[in-house]
Every structure is written in C-alpha cells, then in structure tokens.
Enzyme design. Structure first.
Site, short mmCIF file in Angstrom:
data_model
loop_
_atom_site.label_atom_id
_atom_site.label_comp_id
_atom_site.label_asym_id
_atom_site.label_seq_id
_atom_site.Cartn_x
_atom_site.Cartn_y
_atom_site.Cartn_z
N GLU A 106 0.86 -1.19 0.00
CA GLU A 106 0.00 0.00 0.00
C GLU A 106 0.89 1.23 0.00
O GLU A 106 1.97 1.21 0.60
CB GLU A 106 -0.88 0.07 1.25
CG GLU A 106 -2.06 -0.85 1.25
CD GLU A 106 -1.80 -2.10 2.07
OE1 GLU A 106 -0.81 -2.12 2.81
OE2 GLU A 106 -2.59 -3.05 1.95
N TYR A 118 7.58 1.96 -7.69
CA TYR A 118 6.95 0.65 -7.77
C TYR A 118 6.54 0.31 -9.20
O TYR A 118 6.72 -0.81 -9.66
CB TYR A 118 5.74 0.58 -6.83
CG TYR A 118 6.09 0.77 -5.37
CD1 TYR A 118 7.16 0.09 -4.80
CD2 TYR A 118 5.36 1.63 -4.57
CE1 TYR A 118 7.49 0.27 -3.46
CE2 TYR A 118 5.68 1.82 -3.23
CZ TYR A 118 6.74 1.14 -2.69
OH TYR A 118 7.07 1.32 -1.37
#
Ligand SMILES: CC(C)(COP(=O)(O)OP(=O)(O)OC[C@H]1O[C@@H](n2cnc3c(N)ncnc32)[C@H](O)[C@@H]1OP(=O)(O)O)[C@@H](O)C(=O)NCCC(=O)NCCS
Length: 148
Positions: A106, A118
């Site tokens: 998250e 990411y």
C-alpha cells in the site's frame, strides 16, 4: 558515494533505521516494532549501507505464497541514486527463491516518487483503501506484482 552494501538487518541497525523512519514518515514505526520484526519469522528486512552508515532499508512479510512489502525508505541525501531500486530487486530475487507468486503493498495516493518507483519495478495499481492513513488522512493505493 562510497561502496554500497546490501545485507540483512541486524539488531545494531535498529537505532539508525528508527532515525530514517522518523525522518521519512509522519507515523513512524517505533524501535520496538523493528525489534519485533527481527524476531518475526515471516519478516525479511534488508538494509543499504554506505561507508558503514545505514542509509536505507526495506522490509516485507512472507505470507504463505505472497509477499507484503511493509516499508521502504532512503535518507533524503541518498535519494535518486537507485538505492531503493537495488533494494526492490533484492526483495524480488528473495521472492523468486522462496516460491512467492506475488508481491503487494500500500502507498499513499499522493506519494508520486514511491508510486513511480513501484511502477518502474512492475507493480500495477489494482485498487484503493479509502482513508487508510492518518496524519494526514489519505487513501492508500494498492499495488500488486506477479513474481515470474
Ligand atoms: C520513494 C523512495 C524510497 C525512492 O528512493 P530512491 O532511492 O530515491 O529511488 P531510486 O533512485 O531507486 O528511483 C527509482 C525510481 O523511483 C521514481 N522516483 C524516485 N524519486 C522520485 C521523485 N522524487 N519523483 C518522481 N519519481 C521518483 C522514479 O521512477 C525512479 O526511476 P528513474 O530514476 O529511472 O526516474 C524515497 O523517495 C523515500 O525514501 N521516500 C520517503 C519514504 C517513502 O515514501 N517510502 C515509500 C512508502 S510506501
């Protein structure tokens, strides 16, 4: 920058990791949390060391065949030199060797540097957790990456 070493977290790293944590996050994990992680059989933490100083770290939990990334942080003066990328690649390698089929995490929806990091390493946004964070209240973006 001196030589970069990537290695597992040791008890003597915890003061430096807690310092990095306090600089990087509005709700930092305590020293005790990291001490517990050393005892947690599901937890894997890697640190990046430059000239004997811990400048970054990354952690994950292996839950059955999934990896949940807990945190990644780099001291501000060591950012944009590829250190987080090296840590993520190391975690992906560890997952490949441990029959992990997917990785997830998250991230605050406003955290563009981390979301870009990411995405660069193959994580895709799949949904949101509304009001997941405090200080300030904010949604979390949920990201996943398959491990091939
Ligand atoms: C996010 C963070 C870990 C990135 O660490 P880093 O070592 O600077 O990252 P890298 O140098 O490996 O960068 C890899 C990619 O991340 C993205 N990125 C990193 N910093 C960025 C920035 N300031 N703005 C936009 N994208 C950024 C880019 O895609 C970059 O690839 P590129 O260099 O080819 O453009 C670092 O900024 C940090 O510690 N932030 C505070 C803690 C945090 O938010 N952690 C994530 C919690 S989920």
């Amino acid at each position: 920058m001196g030589d970069l070493i990537i290695r597992g977290m040791l008890p003597e790293d915890i003061d430096q990791i807690a310092h990095i944590e306090s600089i990087c996050f509005s709700m930092p994990w305590s020293k005790a949390s990291f001490e517990n992680e050393l005892k947690n059989e599901l937890a894997y933490y890697q640190v990046a060391e430059v000239s004997g100083k811990v400048v970054a770290y990354m952690g994950m939990w292996k839950i059955i065949d999934e990896c949940h990334i807990t945190n990644v942080a780099v001291l501000p003066e060591y950012r944009n030199r590829g250190i987080a990328s090296i840590l993520i690649k190391k975690m992906i390698d560890i997952c490949r060797c441990s029959e992990i089929s997917a990785m997830t995490l998250e991230v605050r929806v406003s955290n563009e540097p981390a979301i870009n990091l990411y995405k660069k390493h193959g994580f895709l946004p799949v949904g949101k957790r509304p009001r997941y964070y405090y200080k300030p209240i904010e949604d979390a973006l949920i990201m996943w990456r398959k491990v091939d």
